[in-house]
Scaffold this motif. Structure first.
Motif, PDB file in Angstrom:
ATOM      1  N   PRO A  93       0.797  -1.223   0.000  1.00 55.03           N
ATOM      2  CA  PRO A  93       0.000   0.000   0.000  1.00 55.03           C
ATOM      3  C   PRO A  93       0.836   1.282   0.000  1.00 55.03           C
ATOM      4  O   PRO A  93       0.290   2.373  -0.162  1.00 55.03           O
ATOM      5  CB  PRO A  93      -0.812  -0.115   1.299  1.00 55.03           C
ATOM      6  CG  PRO A  93       0.063  -0.912   2.195  1.00 55.03           C
ATOM      7  CD  PRO A  93       0.778  -1.889   1.298  1.00 55.03           C
ATOM      8  N   PHE A  94       2.148   1.139   0.190  1.00 51.57           N
ATOM      9  CA  PHE A  94       3.047   2.289   0.199  1.00 51.57           C
ATOM     10  C   PHE A  94       3.967   2.172  -1.025  1.00 51.57           C
ATOM     11  O   PHE A  94       4.943   1.427  -0.982  1.00 51.57           O
ATOM     12  CB  PHE A  94       3.895   2.314   1.475  1.00 51.57           C
ATOM     13  CG  PHE A  94       3.093   2.176   2.738  1.00 51.57           C
ATOM     14  CD1 PHE A  94       2.229   3.175   3.150  1.00 51.57           C
ATOM     15  CD2 PHE A  94       3.207   1.034   3.527  1.00 51.57           C
ATOM     16  CE1 PHE A  94       1.498   3.046   4.325  1.00 51.57           C
ATOM     17  CE2 PHE A  94       2.492   0.894   4.699  1.00 51.57           C
ATOM     18  CZ  PHE A  94       1.621   1.906   5.099  1.00 51.57           C
ATOM     19  N   PRO A  95       3.668   2.863  -2.104  1.00 54.43           N
ATOM     20  CA  PRO A  95       4.489   2.722  -3.320  1.00 54.43           C
ATOM     21  C   PRO A  95       5.957   3.064  -3.054  1.00 54.43           C
ATOM     22  O   PRO A  95       6.272   4.172  -2.608  1.00 54.43           O
ATOM     23  CB  PRO A  95       3.849   3.703  -4.296  1.00 54.43           C
ATOM     24  CG  PRO A  95       2.458   3.929  -3.776  1.00 54.43           C
ATOM     25  CD  PRO A  95       2.557   3.789  -2.290  1.00 54.43           C
ATOM     26  N   ALA A  96       6.816   2.106  -3.314  1.00 52.87           N
ATOM     27  CA  ALA A  96       8.245   2.268  -3.037  1.00 52.87           C
ATOM     28  C   ALA A  96       8.855   3.404  -3.852  1.00 52.87           C
ATOM     29  O   ALA A  96       9.804   4.043  -3.403  1.00 52.87           O
ATOM     30  CB  ALA A  96       8.985   0.955  -3.301  1.00 52.87           C
ATOM     31  N   ASP A  97       8.300   3.666  -5.019  1.00 55.20           N
ATOM     32  CA  ASP A  97       8.877   4.713  -5.874  1.00 55.20           C
ATOM     33  C   ASP A  97       8.451   6.123  -5.450  1.00 55.20           C
ATOM     34  O   ASP A  97       8.878   7.103  -6.060  1.00 55.20           O
ATOM     35  CB  ASP A  97       8.551   4.454  -7.343  1.00 55.20           C
ATOM     36  CG  ASP A  97       7.063   4.399  -7.626  1.00 55.20           C
ATOM     37  OD1 ASP A  97       6.253   4.376  -6.676  1.00 55.20           O
ATOM     38  OD2 ASP A  97       6.697   4.382  -8.819  1.00 55.20           O
ATOM     39  N   THR A  98       7.624   6.249  -4.419  1.00 51.83           N
ATOM     40  CA  THR A  98       7.193   7.570  -3.961  1.00 51.83           C
ATOM     41  C   THR A  98       7.735   7.908  -2.572  1.00 51.83           C
ATOM     42  O   THR A  98       7.304   8.896  -1.973  1.00 51.83           O
ATOM     43  CB  THR A  98       5.648   7.666  -3.930  1.00 51.83           C
ATOM     44  OG1 THR A  98       5.143   6.730  -2.983  1.00 51.83           O
ATOM     45  CG2 THR A  98       5.052   7.410  -5.298  1.00 51.83           C
ATOM     46  N   LEU A  99       8.663   7.104  -2.067  1.00 53.46           N
ATOM     47  CA  LEU A  99       9.218   7.364  -0.741  1.00 53.46           C
ATOM     48  C   LEU A  99      10.014   8.663  -0.741  1.00 53.46           C
ATOM     49  O   LEU A  99      10.759   8.955  -1.678  1.00 53.46           O
ATOM     50  CB  LEU A  99      10.126   6.216  -0.294  1.00 53.46           C
ATOM     51  CG  LEU A  99       9.469   4.856  -0.086  1.00 53.46           C
ATOM     52  CD1 LEU A  99      10.518   3.829   0.324  1.00 53.46           C
ATOM     53  CD2 LEU A  99       8.345   4.929   0.931  1.00 53.46           C
ATOM     54  N   ALA A 100       9.864   9.434   0.317  1.00 53.77           N
ATOM     55  CA  ALA A 100      10.630  10.663   0.481  1.00 53.77           C
ATOM     56  C   ALA A 100      12.038  10.311   0.956  1.00 53.77           C
ATOM     57  O   ALA A 100      12.264   9.209   1.493  1.00 53.77           O
ATOM     58  CB  ALA A 100       9.935  11.564   1.504  1.00 53.77           C
ATOM     59  N   PRO A 101      12.992  11.217   0.798  1.00 52.21           N
ATOM     60  CA  PRO A 101      14.337  10.950   1.315  1.00 52.21           C
ATOM     61  C   PRO A 101      14.283  10.607   2.801  1.00 52.21           C
ATOM     62  O   PRO A 101      13.591  11.266   3.578  1.00 52.21           O
ATOM     63  CB  PRO A 101      15.078  12.269   1.075  1.00 52.21           C
ATOM     64  CG  PRO A 101      14.353  12.897  -0.087  1.00 52.21           C
ATOM     65  CD  PRO A 101      12.905  12.508   0.099  1.00 52.21           C
ATOM     66  N   ARG A 168      11.930  -7.917   6.893  1.00 56.16           N
ATOM     67  CA  ARG A 168      12.957  -7.688   5.873  1.00 56.16           C
ATOM     68  C   ARG A 168      12.736  -6.318   5.242  1.00 56.16           C
ATOM     69  O   ARG A 168      11.599  -5.873   5.081  1.00 56.16           O
ATOM     70  CB  ARG A 168      12.896  -8.756   4.763  1.00 56.16           C
ATOM     71  CG  ARG A 168      13.155 -10.181   5.226  1.00 56.16           C
ATOM     72  CD  ARG A 168      14.572 -10.354   5.754  1.00 56.16           C
ATOM     73  NE  ARG A 168      14.933 -11.718   6.062  1.00 56.16           N
ATOM     74  CZ  ARG A 168      14.711 -12.333   7.225  1.00 56.16           C
ATOM     75  NH1 ARG A 168      14.095 -11.699   8.196  1.00 56.16           N
ATOM     76  NH2 ARG A 168      15.105 -13.566   7.429  1.00 56.16           N
ATOM     77  N   ASN A 169      13.845  -5.678   4.852  1.00 52.52           N
ATOM     78  CA  ASN A 169      13.701  -4.403   4.152  1.00 52.52           C
ATOM     79  C   ASN A 169      13.270  -4.651   2.709  1.00 52.52           C
ATOM     80  O   ASN A 169      13.339  -5.783   2.199  1.00 52.52           O
ATOM     81  CB  ASN A 169      14.972  -3.551   4.260  1.00 52.52           C
ATOM     82  CG  ASN A 169      16.140  -4.126   3.503  1.00 52.52           C
ATOM     83  OD1 ASN A 169      16.022  -4.612   2.383  1.00 52.52           O
ATOM     84  ND2 ASN A 169      17.309  -4.072   4.121  1.00 52.52           N
ATOM     85  N   TRP A 170      12.811  -3.614   2.068  1.00 54.67           N
ATOM     86  CA  TRP A 170      12.228  -3.739   0.734  1.00 54.67           C
ATOM     87  C   TRP A 170      13.246  -4.184  -0.305  1.00 54.67           C
ATOM     88  O   TRP A 170      12.928  -4.932  -1.224  1.00 54.67           O
ATOM     89  CB  TRP A 170      11.564  -2.415   0.336  1.00 54.67           C
ATOM     90  CG  TRP A 170      10.409  -2.625  -0.574  1.00 54.67           C
ATOM     91  CD1 TRP A 170      10.298  -2.193  -1.867  1.00 54.67           C
ATOM     92  CD2 TRP A 170       9.194  -3.328  -0.295  1.00 54.67           C
ATOM     93  NE1 TRP A 170       9.088  -2.588  -2.395  1.00 54.67           N
ATOM     94  CE2 TRP A 170       8.395  -3.278  -1.439  1.00 54.67           C
ATOM     95  CE3 TRP A 170       8.705  -4.005   0.827  1.00 54.67           C
ATOM     96  CZ2 TRP A 170       7.140  -3.877  -1.505  1.00 54.67           C
ATOM     97  CZ3 TRP A 170       7.461  -4.587   0.772  1.00 54.67           C
ATOM     98  CH2 TRP A 170       6.700  -4.521  -0.388  1.00 54.67           C
ATOM     99  N   GLN A 171      14.499  -3.750  -0.147  1.00 55.36           N
ATOM    100  CA  GLN A 171      15.542  -4.169  -1.084  1.00 55.36           C
ATOM    101  C   GLN A 171      15.761  -5.680  -0.995  1.00 55.36           C
ATOM    102  O   GLN A 171      15.905  -6.353  -2.031  1.00 55.36           O
ATOM    103  CB  GLN A 171      16.860  -3.426  -0.802  1.00 55.36           C
ATOM    104  CG  GLN A 171      16.811  -1.946  -1.073  1.00 55.36           C
ATOM    105  CD  GLN A 171      16.177  -1.126   0.060  1.00 55.36           C
ATOM    106  OE1 GLN A 171      15.806  -1.642   1.122  1.00 55.36           O
ATOM    107  NE2 GLN A 171      16.018   0.162  -0.174  1.00 55.36           N
ATOM    108  N   THR A 172      15.785  -6.215   0.210  1.00 57.26           N
ATOM    109  CA  THR A 172      15.955  -7.658   0.384  1.00 57.26           C
ATOM    110  C   THR A 172      14.775  -8.404  -0.218  1.00 57.26           C
ATOM    111  O   THR A 172      14.955  -9.428  -0.898  1.00 57.26           O
ATOM    112  CB  THR A 172      16.128  -8.014   1.870  1.00 57.26           C
ATOM    113  OG1 THR A 172      17.338  -7.399   2.348  1.00 57.26           O
ATOM    114  CG2 THR A 172      16.190  -9.516   2.089  1.00 57.26           C
ATOM    115  N   MET A 173      13.573  -7.918   0.008  1.00 61.55           N
ATOM    116  CA  MET A 173      12.383  -8.566  -0.553  1.00 61.55           C
ATOM    117  C   MET A 173      12.476  -8.626  -2.078  1.00 61.55           C
ATOM    118  O   MET A 173      12.208  -9.661  -2.691  1.00 61.55           O
ATOM    119  CB  MET A 173      11.117  -7.829  -0.115  1.00 61.55           C
ATOM    120  CG  MET A 173      10.833  -7.887   1.370  1.00 61.55           C
ATOM    121  SD  MET A 173      10.348  -9.524   1.934  1.00 61.55           S
ATOM    122  CE  MET A 173       8.723  -9.661   1.193  1.00 61.55           C
TER     123      MET A 173
END
Length: 186
Positions: A93-101, A168-173
């Motif tokens: 539900p939280f788009p990874a490409d819209t994360l703020a710094p 797990r962090n998103w990169q690991t997933m």
């Protein structure tokens, strides 16, 4: 043969429950799993098995017993199929490409479905900083200042839900999905 991902909780953290990945890989092979590969030291194991995930003895329980016999540690193991991991990534539900710094995304994978009471306990919790979303056997966590400062740590989720979990962090997933897809093709 299905591609599975075993996610071990709490190994190789702060000098606790130390397990070398080469030895973990060998243990999986001795349990009869094929094409075993590990990813980073935090206990991510990809493997193939003809056994169903929830057969007579669930794969997670068989692996937990093997870890205890070989390494002497009780370690919760969460199993997901490759398709389940793909689904988790696709339904965040939280788009990874819209994360703020400074923001980061995590997935806490639950060993089993939480009870209605556990869900109520978690849903009663809010943070002014971070956010989460419970979806079945996963909790998506959006951390605005890092998981170490988040209310929604793995221990917190386990306490509220009364279910073993591993985060797990998103990169690991994403990397686990890539490795699993390569296994399917190879």
């Amino acid at each position: 043969m299905g591609v599975y991902i075993a996610l071990l909780r709490g190994i190789n953290v702060s000098g606790q429950k130390l397990i070398k990945m080469t030895e973990l890989k060998r243990m999986f092979e001795e349990l009869g799993f094929s094409r075993v590969q590990t990813y980073i030291q935090s206990g991510n194991v990809l493997f193939e098995s003809a056994e169903p995930q929830q057969g007579e003895e669930p794969l997670s329980k068989r692996i937990e017993r093997g870890i205890e016999e070989v390494f002497g540690y009780q370690v919760p193991v969460v199993i997901r199929t490759l398709d389940e991991l793909v689904h988790i990534l696709a339904n965040c539900p939280f788009p990874a490409d819209t994360l703020a710094p400074g923001e980061s995304l995590y997935a806490a994978l639950l060993a089993e479905s939480p009870s209605p009471e556990g869900i109520e306990r978690l849903l009663a919790c809010r943070s002014d900083i971070d956010d989460y979303h419970l979806a079945g056997d996963e909790v998506y966590i959006l951390c605005r200042q890092g998981l170490g400062k988040s209310l929604f740590s793995n221990n917190f989720l386990e306490k509220k839900l009364k279910v073993a979990a591993t985060t797990r962090n998103w990169q690991t997933m994403n990397k686990l999905v890539q490795l699993g897809q390569a296994m399917e093709l190879g």
